[in-house]
Scaffold this active site. Structure first.
Site, mmCIF file in Angstrom:
data_model
loop_
_atom_site.group_PDB
_atom_site.id
_atom_site.type_symbol
_atom_site.label_atom_id
_atom_site.label_comp_id
_atom_site.label_asym_id
_atom_site.label_seq_id
_atom_site.Cartn_x
_atom_site.Cartn_y
_atom_site.Cartn_z
ATOM 1 N N TYR A 1 -6.596 52.878 44.451
ATOM 2 C CA TYR A 1 -5.687 52.354 45.184
ATOM 3 C C TYR A 1 -4.442 53.200 45.590
ATOM 4 C CZ TYR A 1 -7.891 47.755 45.279
ATOM 5 O OH TYR A 1 -8.999 46.888 45.433
ATOM 6 N N GLY B 1 -12.415 44.067 47.225
ATOM 7 C CA GLY B 1 -11.346 44.523 46.442
ATOM 8 C C GLY B 1 -10.461 43.370 45.810
ATOM 9 N N SER B 2 -9.205 44.031 45.294
ATOM 10 C CA SER B 2 -8.397 43.114 44.271
ATOM 11 C C SER B 2 -7.950 41.893 45.067
ATOM 12 C CB SER B 2 -7.530 43.917 43.626
ATOM 13 O OG SER B 2 -7.771 45.120 43.247
ATOM 14 N N SER B 3 -7.411 40.996 44.104
ATOM 15 C CA SER B 3 -6.838 39.699 44.532
ATOM 16 C C SER B 3 -5.646 39.630 45.295
ATOM 17 C CB SER B 3 -7.169 38.658 43.359
ATOM 18 O OG SER B 3 -6.367 39.129 42.459
#
Lengths: 407, 139
Positions: free
Chosen positions: A382, B65-67
């Site tokens: 990220y 991917g992340s929440s």
């Protein structure tokens, strides 16, 4: 979709505009996933993370008069007083951190600022229906604890906290929790870092399937994997992919046997995992080695056991004067580390430990373009968006590199 | 509609009507890994790295991917007026659906014909989620 009278009132705006928006989103999701009705949730966790899109949604709800029926715990934001002592942060980013703080208090959340609620702070029981966001927490509560949650986003989890319900579909239903893919691990897994690389590999291939995992070699040192090993697995599989549930035969509660894990399903895909695959994952995610500026650890938040490990690995060494070294952890783990005498050892070596903070936050932007280091593939992945390159290695190597100033 | 257009039925997930040039992703997308200034995908190892989703109709297998980041990616693109025009998804997952709900662009699935056999990069695609149709005009 069949709604109760109270749910209809929420949807029609009789409980205010904020509640109406929350219910409208849940109804849209229920339709998307063919849910026949809503079910009550007893817990929620919001992965807000101080991100503007999420804060915007929370403001829409709270400014429309909404508060939480089910008190949710919250993901980290960032520790403004501590980090602004070390780094300059632009006014608009400071303002966003305060806005987020303010709006989550107003909506009635428990301000835990921790991304591992399933380890402490918000731990559901077996069979409990919940709405958990934070992509590493969702597969953990489903698979390790046997609670039931879909892979909620921060905004859908908040909608459930406000309304007290979630659409009945997906992993709330028995048959959807059964395995439909086989994963055979043909390599030893030596530590949480290996489990993370393993998770990254499985996430790349599993899509939204439910893998049933068996181990041919030694994958953990005690009688079962540690919470940290399992957490690295769920974190990385949810970053490279979107896997919401898995079974480990003889380890997870819904998989006493392979037959129980699959139910009536057939395995649609078989994946074998070798050491070569894990090495390849590290190579895929990591930037090339060099001089290190920042070591950023704690994605997900380091536990008290991991803080203890850092104290042991560091010993009496000090990190290089040119290296900044931050460990992100939860407030209760830090307090435990302090009481147990590990925090002092860590800090004596020049490593800083901070609570309430996510790695993906503006204080670390000043390391843009400089080479940094982490033991978390999620962090490395990220931070690309912020322009921070990261070398990915296990914690012992991160500490050694921090002492030398390079890897 | 030109003579060479094809109309197929679909299912509405998030309503609205919009049209634009198509971009077809074989791999799952996390919009957080786009530069919101221009909609260009920055993700290492993705086959569309360097391509922009801004003002396009995006065909994708699913989200990933992340929440929280999927929404923030789309939100930042909305702030910079670089959102995709619409999304056509094969396998919707809750993070993607709820994130698209917040930024409010048309999202459809279940096309009666496989979109990967119908739509190529550069085709002009109109997504009418409200009437549950997708219209494709070949480039």
């Amino acid at each position: 979709m069949r709604l109760t009278d109270e749910e209809k009132k929420m949807l029609d705006g009789e409980r205010g505009e904020g509640v109406r928006k929350a219910m409208d989103m849940l109804v849209a999701m229920g339709k998307a996933f063919d849910a026949p009705r809503m079910i009550p949730v007893s817990r929620a966790h919001c992965a807000m993370s101080g991100q503007e899109g999420d804060t915007y949604w929370c403001e829409l709800l709270v400014n429309g008069g909404a508060t939480c029926k089910v008190v949710p715990t919250t993901n980290p934001n960032w520790d403004v007083p501590t980090l602004t002592r070390h780094y300059e942060v632009p006014a608009d980013k400071l303002f966003l951190a305060r806005r987020t703080d303010d709006v989550y208090r107003r909506i009635g959340a428990a301000i835990t600022y921790c991304c591992t609620p399933e380890l402490a702070g918000n731990v559901p029981a077996f069979g409990e229906h919940v709405a958990f966001s934070e992509s590493s927490a969702t597969p953990y509560v489903n698979s390790i604890l046997g609670a039931r949650s879909n892979r909620e986003s921060s905004v859908s989890a908040l909608a459930s906290a406000v309304t007290g319900v979630t659409p009945y579909y997906g992993l709330h239903i028995d048959e959807n929790r059964k395995g439909n893919m086989t994963v055979i691990v043909d390599t030893e897994l030596n530590d949480a870092y290996d489990w993370g690389l393993f998770g990254w590999f499985v996430g790349l291939h599993a899509g939204t399937k439910v893998p049933v995992i068996t181990f041919n070699k030694k994958a953990f040192s005690g009688t079962r994997p540690t919470p940290e090993e399992l957490l690295y697995f769920t974190t990385e599989s949810s970053t490279s992919g979107a896997m919401p549930m898995f079974h480990m035969v003889g380890i997870t509660p819904e998989a006493p046997t392979s037959e129980a894990a699959f139910g009536k399903n057939k395995s649609e895909l078989e994946l074998r995992v070798t050491r070569k695959d894990l090495d390849e994952m590290e190579r895929l995610v990591s930037d090339p080695a060099g001089k290190i500026h920042l070591v950023l650890i704690g994605c997900p938040h380091y536990t008290a056991a991991q803080l203890r490990e850092v104290a042991e690995l560091l010993g009496s060494r000090r990190i290089h004067e040119s290296v900044h070294f931050w460990i992100l952890s939860s407030w209760d783990a830090i307090e435990l580390s302090r009481r147990s005498g590990h925090l002092e050892k860590i800090e004596r070596g020049g490593i800083r430990v901070v609570a309430d903070t996510c790695m993906d936050q503006p204080p670390f932007d000043q390391f843009r373009g400089k080479l940094n280091m982490t033991d978390s593939a999620k962090c490395a992945h990220y931070q690309k968006r912020r322009g921070l390159p990261f070398v990915l290695r296990r914690i012992g190597q991160c500490i050694d590199a921090a002492v030398k100033g390079e890897i | 509609m030109s003579a060479s257009s094809t109309v197929v039925k679909c299912r509405k997930l998030i309503g609205g009507v919009s049209e634009g040039e198509a971009i077809v992703s074989k791999e799952a997308i996390n919009f957080y890994l786009c530069d919101p200034e221009n909609g260009v995908l920055l993700e290492k190892n993705h086959h569309l790295k360097g391509k922009s989703f801004a003002h396009k109709v995006v065909v994708l297998p699913t989200g990933k991917g992340s929440s929280v980041v999927q929404l923030d990616g789309l939100f930042q693109m909305m702030e910079k007026k670089n959102l995709p025009k619409a999304l056509i998804v094969i396998d919707p997952e809750p993070v993607l659906v709820s994130s698209v709900y917040v930024v409010n662009i048309p999202l459809v699935d279940r096309l009666e014909t496989d979109p990967y056999s119908l739509i190529e990069d550069g085709d002009w695609v109109k997504v009418d989620a409200d009437n549950q149709t997708v219209t494709i005009t070949k480039k």
